[in-house]
Design a protein around this motif. Structure first.
Motif, PDB file in Angstrom:
ATOM      1  N   SER A 196       0.851  -1.183   0.000  1.00 44.14           N
ATOM      2  CA  SER A 196       0.000   0.000   0.000  1.00 44.14           C
ATOM      3  C   SER A 196       0.891   1.238   0.000  1.00 44.14           C
ATOM      4  N   VAL A 197       0.573   2.187  -0.870  1.00 43.20           N
ATOM      5  CA  VAL A 197       1.345   3.422  -0.957  1.00 43.20           C
ATOM      6  C   VAL A 197       0.379   4.594  -0.820  1.00 43.20           C
ATOM      7  N   ARG A 198       0.724   5.521   0.048  1.00 48.90           N
ATOM      8  CA  ARG A 198      -0.073   6.733   0.217  1.00 48.90           C
ATOM      9  C   ARG A 198       0.851   7.934   0.246  1.00 48.90           C
ATOM     10  N   ASP A 199       0.347   9.057  -0.206  1.00 50.01           N
ATOM     11  CA  ASP A 199       1.112  10.289  -0.220  1.00 50.01           C
ATOM     12  C   ASP A 199       0.476  11.248   0.767  1.00 50.01           C
ATOM     13  N   GLY A 200       1.273  11.855   1.621  1.00 46.35           N
ATOM     14  CA  GLY A 200       0.743  12.825   2.558  1.00 46.35           C
ATOM     15  C   GLY A 200       1.701  13.043   3.704  1.00 46.35           C
ATOM     16  N   ALA A 201       1.361  13.970   4.561  1.00 35.11           N
ATOM     17  CA  ALA A 201       2.196  14.293   5.713  1.00 35.11           C
ATOM     18  C   ALA A 201       1.999  13.257   6.816  1.00 35.11           C
TER      19      ALA A 201
END
Length: 64
Positions: free
Chosen positions: A2-7
């Motif tokens: 699983s890959v997510r972008d964010g702070a």
């Protein structure tokens, strides 16, 4: 994977597992590890001790 972008924010947790774990353990059981903190990690470790593996089993639990 699983890959997510964010702070990353305080309280975020990440459980990194080898395929020996995420192929052998139900995803819901893995999610319990994160919702129950260190007790969940201990329970997952106990479950891993009862599971037959054809592969190595490695995990890293990261808390921010």
């Amino acid at each position: 994977m699983s890959v997510r972008d964010g702070a990353i924010e305080p309280g975020d947790q990440f459980l990194l597992t080898s395929d020996g774990i995420h192929d052998a353990i139900d995803p819901q059981a893995l999610s319990l590890c994160l919702t129950n903190g260190s007790a969940g990690v201990a329970a997952l470790d106990a479950l891993l001790g009862l599971t037959q593996f054809d592969d190595n089993a490695s995990m890293i639990w990261l808390c921010y």
